[in-house]
Design an enzyme around this catalytic site. Structure first.
Site, short mmCIF file in Angstrom:
data_model
loop_
_atom_site.label_atom_id
_atom_site.label_comp_id
_atom_site.label_asym_id
_atom_site.label_seq_id
_atom_site.Cartn_x
_atom_site.Cartn_y
_atom_site.Cartn_z
N ASP A 67 0.82 -1.22 0.00
CA ASP A 67 0.00 0.00 0.00
C ASP A 67 0.85 1.27 0.00
O ASP A 67 2.07 1.22 0.19
CB ASP A 67 -0.96 0.00 1.20
CG ASP A 67 -0.29 -0.40 2.52
OD1 ASP A 67 0.95 -0.37 2.59
OD2 ASP A 67 -1.00 -0.74 3.47
N HIS A 138 -7.20 -4.67 10.13
CA HIS A 138 -6.94 -4.39 8.72
C HIS A 138 -5.63 -5.03 8.25
O HIS A 138 -4.70 -5.22 9.03
CB HIS A 138 -7.00 -2.90 8.38
CG HIS A 138 -5.88 -2.05 8.86
ND1 HIS A 138 -6.06 -0.98 9.71
CD2 HIS A 138 -4.55 -2.06 8.58
CE1 HIS A 138 -4.89 -0.39 9.93
NE2 HIS A 138 -3.96 -1.04 9.26
C1 GLP Z 1 -0.54 0.42 8.54
C2 GLP Z 1 -0.20 -0.34 7.27
C3 GLP Z 1 -0.43 -1.81 7.48
C4 GLP Z 1 0.26 -2.24 8.75
C5 GLP Z 1 -0.40 -1.58 9.93
C6 GLP Z 1 0.16 -2.02 11.29
O1 GLP Z 1 -1.88 0.76 8.61
N1 GLP Z 1 -0.92 0.09 6.14
O2 GLP Z 1 0.06 -2.51 6.33
O3 GLP Z 1 0.17 -3.63 8.87
O4 GLP Z 1 -0.20 -0.20 9.76
O5 GLP Z 1 1.27 -1.26 11.59
P1 GLP Z 1 2.22 -1.49 12.82
O6 GLP Z 1 3.10 -2.61 12.44
O7 GLP Z 1 2.95 -0.19 12.95
O8 GLP Z 1 1.36 -1.80 14.00
#
Ligand code: GLP
Length: 233
Positions: A67, A138
């Site tokens: 993304d 998500h």
């Molecule tokens: C964002 C990204 C996701 C990721 C999520 C969790 O929203 N678009 O792909 O998995 O954050 O992030 P973190 O690993 O910082 O908790």
């Protein structure tokens, strides 16, 4: 779905890096789906450390990021493009022509999404995709309610996701839209590794473990795939 739990973030990252490098050793032309966020940073650090000791590591590898925010360019420090340069691309011998990230600045975002899907197909499809997990379940930027058949497209970000990702943006400047691979796109990857670490994810992990399959909980789509590993710490 195979689960592996680790005592520490370091141990999770070491295992993830082992799977990452194992995939390159098994197939030097592997096509990766790659995540951003805090969780995969330790994995990238280890991959970079090990690859810097090998002559050719990423020579024939292809990558597709999951993304990117819409409306910001690669020069913006909050962009996933900048993140990937910092954590991986600048440190390995990956051919920039094979390192793909949706262009959040494209004039026609819908056309950019279609182009991205074509590029994945052209590369032979995703081989191994690493995912992180959002607190609301998500994956990529596929928020609750996303169809499990969705393809790469422009999405609006929920307020909770925007606040969780506010760190790299000046006050109130977190983008409101993003381009994300769809859940349908992700499920076509031959194998998937979900990395889960960080505070506030307990509920999402419990929900994933429950086996519920519902579009209200995007990560539950992974139950429909036959080759998923979940690493938690
Ligand atoms: C964002 C990204 C996701 C990721 C999520 C969790 O929203 N678009 O792909 O998995 O954050 O992030 P973190 O690993 O910082 O908790």
């Amino acid at each position: 779905m195979k689960w592996e739990s680790f005592d520490s973030y370091d141990a999770l990252s070491a295992r993830a890096a082992e799977l990452f490098l194992g995939a390159i050793h098994a197939d030097p032309r592997v096509v990766f789906g790659l995540p951003t966020g805090r969780t995969p940073i330790g994995m990238y650090e280890r991959v970079v450390a090990i690859c810097s000791r090998e002559y050719h590591c990423f020579t024939e590898v292809t990558t597709f990021n999951l993304d990117e925010y819409a409306g910001i360019s690669c020069d913006h420090p909050g962009s996933y493009c900048a993140y990937m340069r910092e954590h991986l691309f600048e440190h390995v011998d990956l051919d920039p022509r094979r390192a793909h990230i949706p262009d959040g600045k494209a004039r026609d975002l819908a056309a950019e999404c279609a182009r991205y899907e074509r590029a994945i197909r052209h590369a032979g499809g995703l081989g191994l995709t690493f995912l992180g997990l959002g607190r609301n379940g998500h994956i990529g930027f596929n928020e609750p309610g996303t169809s499990f058949h969705a393809r790469t497209r422009v999405v609006s970000l929920t307020q909770s996701t925007r606040s969780a990702n506010a760190g790299c943006f000046a006050n109130g400047e977190v983008p409101t839209e993003a381009i994300t691979m769809g859940i349908g796109t992700i499920l076509e990857s031959k194998s998937i590794v979900l990395l889960v670490s960080g505070t506030g994810k307990e509920e999402a992990v419990a929900r994933l473990r429950s086996g519920e399959i519902s579009e209200a909980f995007p990560a539950s789509a992974l139950h429909l795939h036959s080759n998923v590993q979940v690493l938690t710490s």
